[in-house]
Design a protein around this motif. Structure first.
Motif, short mmCIF file in Angstrom:
data_model
loop_
_atom_site.label_atom_id
_atom_site.label_comp_id
_atom_site.label_asym_id
_atom_site.label_seq_id
_atom_site.Cartn_x
_atom_site.Cartn_y
_atom_site.Cartn_z
N PRO A 35 -8.51 16.64 34.95
CA PRO A 35 -7.29 15.95 34.50
C PRO A 35 -6.67 15.13 35.62
O PRO A 35 -6.80 15.47 36.80
CB PRO A 35 -6.36 17.11 34.09
N THR A 36 -6.02 14.05 35.26
CA THR A 36 -5.29 13.28 36.26
C THR A 36 -4.16 14.13 36.82
O THR A 36 -3.69 15.08 36.19
CB THR A 36 -4.72 11.99 35.65
N GLY A 37 -3.71 13.80 38.03
CA GLY A 37 -2.66 14.56 38.67
C GLY A 37 -2.73 14.42 40.17
O GLY A 37 -3.46 13.57 40.71
N LEU A 66 -0.45 14.07 25.98
CA LEU A 66 -1.85 14.22 26.34
C LEU A 66 -2.06 13.88 27.81
O LEU A 66 -1.49 12.92 28.34
CB LEU A 66 -2.71 13.31 25.47
N VAL A 67 -2.92 14.67 28.49
CA VAL A 67 -3.25 14.41 29.88
C VAL A 67 -4.61 13.74 29.93
O VAL A 67 -5.60 14.27 29.40
CB VAL A 67 -3.27 15.71 30.70
N ALA A 68 -4.69 12.58 30.58
CA ALA A 68 -5.96 11.85 30.67
C ALA A 68 -6.89 12.55 31.66
O ALA A 68 -6.44 13.29 32.55
CB ALA A 68 -5.69 10.43 31.12
N ASN A 69 -8.18 12.32 31.49
CA ASN A 69 -9.17 12.84 32.41
C ASN A 69 -9.70 11.72 33.29
O ASN A 69 -9.66 10.54 32.92
CB ASN A 69 -10.32 13.50 31.65
N ALA A 70 -10.24 12.09 34.44
CA ALA A 70 -10.81 11.12 35.37
C ALA A 70 -12.06 11.71 36.00
O ALA A 70 -12.17 12.92 36.17
CB ALA A 70 -9.79 10.74 36.44
N ASN A 71 -12.99 10.84 36.35
CA ASN A 71 -14.18 11.26 37.09
C ASN A 71 -13.92 11.13 38.59
O ASN A 71 -13.34 10.15 39.04
CB ASN A 71 -15.39 10.40 36.70
#
Length: 254
Positions: free
Chosen positions: A111-113, A26-31
């Motif tokens: 997504p984070t990255g 799973l790829v985390a999300n970020a604001n």
């Protein structure tokens, strides 16, 4: 009975292993939020010293700034896989108003990255619609119809040669008028190649080095090009070239 128990235990372990693998993928999300800071080379310029700081441009003219307002739009982040995430809205900044230094897009979850940032200086042709934005209209941000209409990209006013013989300048940027009824879009695409690693909720700081407006690639001679510059096609195209080096990524916090 033992065989049945062993079979059930094995099946449970397989499902648990699969579930664990899925969680790992799973790829985390970020604001994502943006702040814009402003300098003249190594000197911070903000509402506290905007009109009092004396600076010197690349041509050797001493300058006091009286007003600096600008607009950027269509901010987007592109990750290493080539996936682009675009943010709605535009950012109007007035250095006299610190609350305009920040920009939080409505659709700011990605997504984070690892990303790079790109945005439009001013409005592109699709967005630069005469009279379309009520907040900009009330800010007297409109570009004259006789010069192509739409909106300013920059209002940068002040005095130069303040140590000898002070004279006013109005460094205003927008649509370029070639001749009567013949106009040229004059926005610029700002691409910042500094990698932005996003692992959690993130604030990206973009710095404007105001000194770059007057030196790269065109060394600006205010004794020749001070005012009026809005109807001056050559001056408008020089501004478009110089803005490409004005912005940089200076800090990423999360």
């Amino acid at each position: 009975m033992k065989k049945t128990f062993i079979l059930l235990l094995s099946t449970f372990l397989i499902f648990a292993s699969c579930a664990e693998d899925n969680d790992d993928n799973l790829v985390a999300n970020a604001n994502v939020n943006f702040t814009f800071s402003h300098t003249w080379d190594n000197t911070i310029i903000n509402n506290n010293n905007l009109t009092t700081e004396t600076v010197v441009n690349a041509n050797g003219e001493s300058i006091n700034i009286t007003r600096l307002r600008y607009l950027v739009s269509r901010l987007q982040l592109t990750n290493t896989a080539g996936e682009t995430y675009s943010f709605d809205g535009y950012k109007f900044t007035d250095l006299e108003a610190p609350d305009t230094y920040n920009f939080t897009p409505i659709n700011n979850t990605i997504p984070t990255g690892t990303y790079t940032l790109k945005f439009v200086w001013g409005f592109n042709e699709e967005d630069n619609i005469d009279g379309a934005y009520l907040d900009l209209n009330s800010a007297s941000w409109n570009w004259p119809t006789m010069l192509g209409g739409g909106y300013h990209f920059l209002q940068f006013d002040g005095m130069y040669n303040v140590d000898t013989s002070p004279s006013p300048f109005n460094f205003h940027n927008g649509t370029a008028r070639v001749d009567t009824d013949n106009f040229e879009q004059n926005f610029a695409i700002i691409e910042l190649e500094t990698p932005i690693v996003i692992t959690n909720n993130t604030t990206i700081n973009v710095n404007m080095n105001i000194a770059e407006f007057f030196r790269n690639p065109n060394t600006w001679d205010l004794n020749v090009l001070d005012t009026p510059l809005m109807p001056n096609y050559t001056a408008q195209k020089m501004m478009q070239e110089n803005v490409l080096s004005v912005f940089s990524i200076t800090n990423v916090t999360q």
